[in-house]
Every structure is written in C-alpha cells, then in structure tokens.
Write an enzyme that holds these catalytic residues in place. Structure first.
Site, PDB file in Angstrom:
ATOM      1  N   LYS A 299     -14.098  63.029  16.090  1.00  0.00           N
ATOM      2  CA  LYS A 299     -15.545  62.832  15.900  1.00  0.00           C
ATOM      3  C   LYS A 299     -15.851  63.480  14.558  1.00  0.00           C
ATOM      4  CE  LYS A 299     -20.026  64.259  17.860  1.00  0.00           C
ATOM      5  NZ  LYS A 299     -20.712  64.749  19.068  1.00  0.00           N
ATOM      6  N   GLU A 303     -23.421  64.077  14.462  1.00  0.00           N
ATOM      7  CA  GLU A 303     -24.139  65.174  15.130  1.00  0.00           C
ATOM      8  C   GLU A 303     -23.702  66.542  14.612  1.00  0.00           C
ATOM      9  OE1 GLU A 303     -23.601  64.290  19.355  1.00  0.00           O
ATOM     10  OE2 GLU A 303     -25.400  63.049  19.302  1.00  0.00           O
ATOM     11  N   ASP A 377     -26.416  55.391  23.076  1.00  0.00           N
ATOM     12  CA  ASP A 377     -25.679  56.504  23.682  1.00  0.00           C
ATOM     13  C   ASP A 377     -25.656  56.440  25.209  1.00  0.00           C
ATOM     14  OD1 ASP A 377     -24.337  58.838  23.982  1.00  0.00           O
ATOM     15  OD2 ASP A 377     -26.006  60.151  23.529  1.00  0.00           O
ATOM     16  N   GLU A 405     -23.889  61.434  32.471  1.00  0.00           N
ATOM     17  CA  GLU A 405     -24.818  62.173  31.606  1.00  0.00           C
ATOM     18  C   GLU A 405     -26.250  61.675  31.746  1.00  0.00           C
ATOM     19  OE1 GLU A 405     -23.713  62.187  27.482  1.00  0.00           O
ATOM     20  OE2 GLU A 405     -25.603  63.100  26.849  1.00  0.00           O
TER      21      GLU A 405
HETATM   22  C1  BDP Z   1     -23.785  62.354  23.575  1.00  0.00           C
HETATM   23  C2  BDP Z   1     -23.720  63.664  24.240  1.00  0.00           C
HETATM   24  C3  BDP Z   1     -23.088  64.735  23.418  1.00  0.00           C
HETATM   25  C4  BDP Z   1     -21.774  64.246  22.844  1.00  0.00           C
HETATM   26  C5  BDP Z   1     -22.026  62.987  22.057  1.00  0.00           C
HETATM   27  C6  BDP Z   1     -20.750  62.322  21.590  1.00  0.00           C
HETATM   28  O1  BDP Z   1     -25.035  64.039  24.580  1.00  0.00           O
HETATM   29  O2  BDP Z   1     -22.921  65.863  24.225  1.00  0.00           O
HETATM   30  O3  BDP Z   1     -21.178  65.212  22.053  1.00  0.00           O
HETATM   31  O4  BDP Z   1     -22.665  62.028  22.846  1.00  0.00           O
HETATM   32  O5  BDP Z   1     -20.380  61.324  22.195  1.00  0.00           O
HETATM   33  O6  BDP Z   1     -23.853  61.414  24.601  1.00  0.00           O
HETATM   34  O7  BDP Z   1     -20.134  62.766  20.633  1.00  0.00           O
END
Ligand code: BDP
Length: 710
Positions: A299, A303, A377, A405
């Site tokens: 990743k 974020e 997401d 989630e």
């Molecule tokens: C979101 C989640 C987060 C993850 C992110 C991801 O809230 O905790 O780190 O995706 O997929 O759904 O990297």
C-alpha cells in the site's frame, strides 16, 4: 527410515492420541472451532456401509509434505465420519476397497496443475492431480462429499481453479491488534514465535486449504517496517513452515520507506541504486529463511503511507523496483490501487482510475495490481471499480473484504457471497457484451497468466475464529469463489450450512433463505438506494451528519450530499462525470436517473426529494420504506433462525439468536439516525404506516457518540 514406516508411526500417533488439535470438539455444545471441517459421524447405516466399502486402506502413493497432509486429513476425517481408523500404506497393487492418493505424471506449470480428479477405478476411489496441492484439494473435496452425505456410486469429479493466487490478506499488527478485525486479537503470536508455534496455525492452514486458498499475507497493509527485520523474518519463517505443508505460500505487506527507517539509508527513492540494492538484499535474506516465499503486498501513497510519489516517481517505478528484487525467485509483487488524493474538488470515485490507467503497460510482469471491488471502499453496495477492463496490459487482481468493516462488524449477519458475485458478474463491456469483471480477474479476457483474488480476512483468536458464527460462511464463500467464481451464492450457502450447522434439510432451507436475503436487508436499513457512508471513523453506525474531517472526503456529508433539494452524488456529465470512466453500455445503465436501477440511484444522481421513482413512491417515501422494512426484516431473520432451532447445536443457536437481537436493536437505531437526519433536509413527515422514531436526532447523535467513546 522408509516412508511406509513413517506413515505407520504417524498413523499410530494420530490414532493413538485420538485426534489432533485440529479435531478437538468442545465437551458441551459446539464452540464453532472446527468450522466446516467437523466430520460428524455418519448415522445413516446404508450410506455408512457404502463409505466403509472404500475404507479398508488409504494409499499414499506419492512423496511430499503436502500429500502427507492430505493422507493425515483423510485418516482423521474417516476416523470421525466412520468411527474407524483406516490403515495408511504407500502402495495398493492389486488391492481394492481403499482410497488412493496419486500424482499424475507430466509437468504442468499452470494453475491447472492444482486441479484434481476424483474417480472410481479398480474398486478404489482415486484422488489424482498433477501437483501435491491438487491432491490435497481433491482430498478435501472427497471429505466434503462424505460430510454432505452424498453417494459414492458413480463418483466422478474434476475441477481446476480459475484463479492462480487465491489469498487472504490479514490486516494484523505486530502488537496483536487487527485493523478492522472484530473476532479478537491476531492469530499470530509474534511474541512467542519462532520457538513456540501455536497448533492453531495448522488448523488455520487446514481450513484455508479445504477451500482452495493458497496464499496468506500475514500483516497489515499499513505495514510496520519491523516485518523486514531479521528478528521478524525468522518468526515469519516459522509460520511459513506450517503453511507450506498445506500448499499455502506466505507473503508480507511492506512499508515502502523501510530502506530509510529500518535500513538507515538517506532515501527510499525507488530509482536510487542503494535503495534498489537494499531491497535485493532484503528479499535474498527472506528467501534464505523462506525458500517458497510468496512475495510482497504494497500500500503506497495511500492514506498517508509512504510511496514512490514522495520522490516524484510513479507507482510503476515503485512496483518494478521490488519486482526486480524478486527476479531470481518465484515471488510476486502485489501493488494496491487503493489511492485517492486530498483534493477538495475531486471525486474520490475517479482517483484510482486517474492514477493507474496511464500506467497500463508500464508494470513489470511480476507485478499484479490489486483493485478493491468498488471505486470507493467496501461499501455495502458499490458499482464495480472502473479499473476493471481498463488496464488490458496489466494483470488486475480482485480485493474483496471479508471482515465486516461496513457490514455491522461481528454483530450483524450479512452473507457476503452475493456482494462478491454482484461484482464478478458485472459486465464491463470492454471487449463487447460478456466482458465480465470475473473474466478480467481470471485472466481470460486479456490473457493474463498471473491472476489473483484476495480477501481481507475476518479471522481472529475468538474460539470460533470469526466472532459471529455465520461470518464463517463469508470466509468459506470467499475461498470457494476464488477457486470457481461461477458457483452460485445459494450453492455455497447450502454447502456451508450442511457442513457446519445441520444435516436437516428443512432447517438448512430456512438458514439458507436467511443468508441469501441478509445482504439486501442490511443495505435497506443501512445504505438503501445507493447511499454510501465512509468517513474516517470506526465505520460501525452510520453517522450521516459527520461533517468534520481533516479533508473533505473524510466526512460523511461528502458522500451523500443531502441538501434542501435532494440527495445523492451527481456523477453524470453535469456532476463529477465519473461515469465517463465506464464503457458507453455501462454508462447507459446509470446515466439517466429514470433508468438507473434503484440500488445504484444515489451513487450517480442527486435526486429531488419529491421525485417519483419506479416504485410509484417519492424518493423520501421510498427511503423511509426501505429503512423501515429493512429494520423490520431482521425480525423475519430471527424467525427463520428459530425455525431451525431444533436441528441446531444449542450453543450455536443461542449465540446467533442473541446476536440477531442486537442486530434488530441496532437496525432500528441506524434507521432512526438516517431518517431523522435526512428529514431535516426533506422536511416531510414519516409516511403513514410507519411509526415515527421515538427519539430525537440529538438523542441519536448522543447515543452514537457514546458508542464511539466506549
Ligand atoms: C479502509 C480501512 C482502512 C484500511 C484501508 C485500506 O478503513 O483501515 O487501511 O481501507 O484498504 O477500508 O488500505
């Protein structure tokens, strides 16, 4: 020592000690630990006699740890199903009445090699494959056949996986917590590894292999650099030693800036020769400990995680640098496409496409780009990601989320196979009609050999693995679909219920019905008509009023766009024009609010409160109808569950019954949160026939906050 001697000792040990940790049953009540591998005693006398005809020996005619696991499983399974310890041998010349595990000759480097064949020959059941993995999968299928009480007569089964890398992604941290995990702490006990290897790892591997999963990423995509340290590599190797015996490769998520933070370099720039050398050495170090290491999951620039863009480089530069380090080995680089920049004017929906499509053709062949099923997401319902089909020169892997989630954690019963299927069956139209997402993912549309389906795991150290007993079905369904995406949700549900909950057909019918409707019911009380609800919170209760965040797309109001005129995100040409990322045939389905199927309406349109929908109701009335009937349908779920009561283990019955009570209470609470909030914009009464919420908006807000603090 000869192999037969080893097999003999092993059979004695296994039988002598009754059953391994794998088969431990709870003394009072079923605690769910055994998952779908229960191997309950066959009670029907004629069926048992039929099975016993093939239970005079198990012939393990091939060498290898994985085949050994297969015969061990078969031995254990048969002893529980039939109450008989079946002798394990390595040859069967001239003998009949047994089960033969056989390696077919002929090299075959493709995923087809993992396929199996089960047939009757010479009075034996023969499980054969070109690979050890295939023999193991075939063995589990044979055991499943018997668990489902199906006849041996005419037995002839064959299947090959449609996707090559079928893996779980664990979002587990070194301190034992799990990001978005709702079933306890991490399974991986880093503090006691490598010396102590929890027997539970073996049961984890068995469960995965039984549904065809062949890879596991042990740590969170928001990765700690610690996993690249020698200390952790040795720990990971101890887990990999267990996984290997079940045909499962071990992978790690990596922290892109590790060369700097762990390696002490001044940069992590992917084009810097020292950085490249660091990764090469690191990968070599890993392979020294784990010769069949699977690869990296990354990743990057997402974020707040570091990545190649920190140095003015592209995702392809970053991925290719890592791919180069894997050149001498079999491993792969899985690079995630979950990216979106902090741009107040942008539509997050469009971000991954904008960043990745221009890079098509620029990735090393060892790279697979892993794409979430939807553009945002893991929402309860999303349109398929427009990346599928639009990167014909890059293998695209699917990322589904098994952990709930946005689906009520481990409290709400939501069977996810319909979510996975909905995406896989969507038509991208990239090469004309029938260019489904499944065909992109299985490589058949664009001719990729390296294909991948990943599921973000829902496991934890809860005794029953997944918290909610019914959530086990989501792990099971993910595995089954990663092997064969053409299976129906219903077929998989029937299998899982028969293996896990009850042999009683009537009871099973009620539970399957409950499972199949559970997702629509959840959507109705949570995010009907194409609403979505991400923001930077815990993602449990919808908090549609949430308007504070460090960036606009980290608020709830960004997604639903409620105002005095109406509700929904205009993604047509008059709005963000995200629809332009799809082929014209797809655009056509969603371009006009009158023709857009209601489940997707608010994903693409800002709709007036008083607009008449195809149901004959106004938007406001339709929303209320969905919220209310959704919440009320949980009562129907409770009834279905109760109808099965007499055929269920009391411990499991009670666990689910109590969770359904919580689900009912929360469904009403969430319904109230939405309708009271939306009413401030729609300024209309709750339609006749529905009882207005007993609380005020302020009270709901307070109760959600209390939950969050707790
Ligand atoms: C979101 C989640 C987060 C993850 C992110 C991801 O809230 O905790 O780190 O995706 O997929 O759904 O990297």
């Amino acid at each position: 020592m000869t192999r037969s001697f080893i097999i003999l000792i092993f059979s004695c040990l296994l039988y002598g000690s009754k059953i391994s940790a794998a088969g431990t049953a709870a003394s009072d009540g079923d605690d769910g630990y055994r998952l779908w591998l229960k191997y309950e005693l066959v009670k029907n006398a004629s069926l048992k006699a039929e099975y016993l005809k093939y239970a005079t020996f198990i012939a393990q005619t091939a060498e290898g740890d994985i085949v050994q696991s297969a015969s061990r499983e078969l031995h254990m399974g048969l002893s529980k199903l039939l109450g008989k310890s079946v002798h394990v041998t390595n040859s069967f010349e001239g003998k009949s009445g047994g089960i033969v595990l056989k390696l077919e000759s002929g090299p075959d480097p493709t995923q087809q090699a993992e396929g199996y064949r089960i047939q009757l020959a010479g009075g034996n059941i023969v499980v054969s494959s070109k690979s050890e993995n295939g023999i193991l999968y075939g063995t589990f299928v044979l055991l499943r056949h018997m668990q489902m009480r199906l006849p041996v007569k005419g037995l002839s089964l064959a299947s090959s996986p449609k996707v090559r890398f079928r893996m779980l992604n664990h979002w587990d941290n070194p301190d034992g917590t799990i990001e978005r995990g709702y079933a306890g702490q991490s399974l991986w006990k880093w503090y006691e590894l490598p010396e102590r290897v929890d027997p539970r790892y073996t049961d984890y591997a068995r469960a995965n292999a039984s549904v065809g999963i062949n890879g596991t990423v042990l740590n969170n995509v928001n990765a700690s650099a610690r996993f690249m340290s020698q200390e952790y590599i040795v720990k990971v190797a101890a887990v990999a030693n267990v996984m290997r015996k079940y045909g499962i490769k071990t992978y790690l998520s990596v922290y892109f800036a590790a060369p700097k933070t762990l390696g002490g370099l001044t940069t992590s720039d992917p084009l810097d020769p020292q950085v490249r050398a660091w990764w090469k050495e690191k990968v070599a170090e890993i392979y020294k400990e784990i010769p069949d290491f699977g690869g990296f999951l990354v990743k990057a620039n997402s974020e707040g995680e570091p990545g190649p863009q920190d140095y003015g480089r592209t995702h392809a530069d970053g991925a290719n640098m890592l791919a180069e380090a894997f050149k001498p080995y079999d491993g792969i680089v899985v690079w995630r496409a979950f990216v979106y920049k902090a741009d107040p004017n942008a539509d997050r929906f469009k971000a991954a496409y904008e960043e990745f499509v221009p890079l098509d053709g620029k990735f090393d062949p060892k790279v697979i780009v892993q794409v979430k099923n939807g553009p945002i997401d893991f929402q309860p319902r999303e349109p398929f990601s427009p990346l599928f089909g639009n990167m014909p020169k890059t293998p695209l892997g699917m990322e589904f989320q098994i952990t709930q989630e946005y689906l009520g954690f481990a409290t709400h019963a939501v069977y996810e196979a319909p979510i996975f299927k909905e995406c896989l069956d969507s038509d991208t139209y990239v090469n004309g009609e029938g260019s489904t997402v499944a065909k992109v993912v299985d490589g058949s549309l664009h001719g990729y050999a390296r294909t991948l389906m990943a599921g973000v795991a829902n496991t934890g150290n809860s005794r029953n693995w997944t918290g909610h007993p019914l959530a086990q079905a989501n792990w099971y369904a993910f595995g089954r679909l990663s092997w064969d995406h053409q299976l129906s949700s219903e077929h998989i549900a029937h299998e899982w219920v028969a293996l896990t909950l009850t042999e009683n057909q009537k009871a099973s019918g009620h539970i399957v019905k409950l499972m199949l409707r559970s997702r629509e019911i959840y959507v109705d009380y949570n995010t009907p008509l194409g609403l979505s609800r991400p923001w930077m919170g815990v993602h449990f209760a919808p908090e549609p009023w949430e308007n504070k965040g460090s960036r606009p797309d980290w608020t709830a109001i960004y997604y639903h766009r409620a105002d005095s005129v109406g509700l929904g995100f205009d993604r047509t040409a008059s709005g963000s024009n995200a629809l332009a990322q799809y082929r014209p045939q797809v655009q056509q389905q969603w371009n006009h609010s009158d023709q857009t199927p209601l489940p997707y309406l608010l994903w693409f349109h800002h709709v007036r409160w008083d607009k008449k929908l195809s149901t004959g109701r106004s938007l406001w009335a339709e929303l209320c109808t969905r919220f209310y009937t959704g919440a009320d349908s949980v009562v129907w779920m409770q009834q279905q569950w109760d109808l099965a009561k007499g055929s269920l283990d009391p411990q499991i019955y009670t666990d689910v019954a109590e969770r359904l009570k919580v689900q009912r209470r929360e469904a009403i609470w969430w319904r109230d949160a939405w309708v009271l909030y939306l009413q401030t914009f729609a300024r209309q009464p709750i339609p006749a026939g529905f009882e207005p919420p007993k609380r005020t908006l302020e009270e709901v807000k307070k109760s959600v906050n209390v939950y969050l603090i707790r």
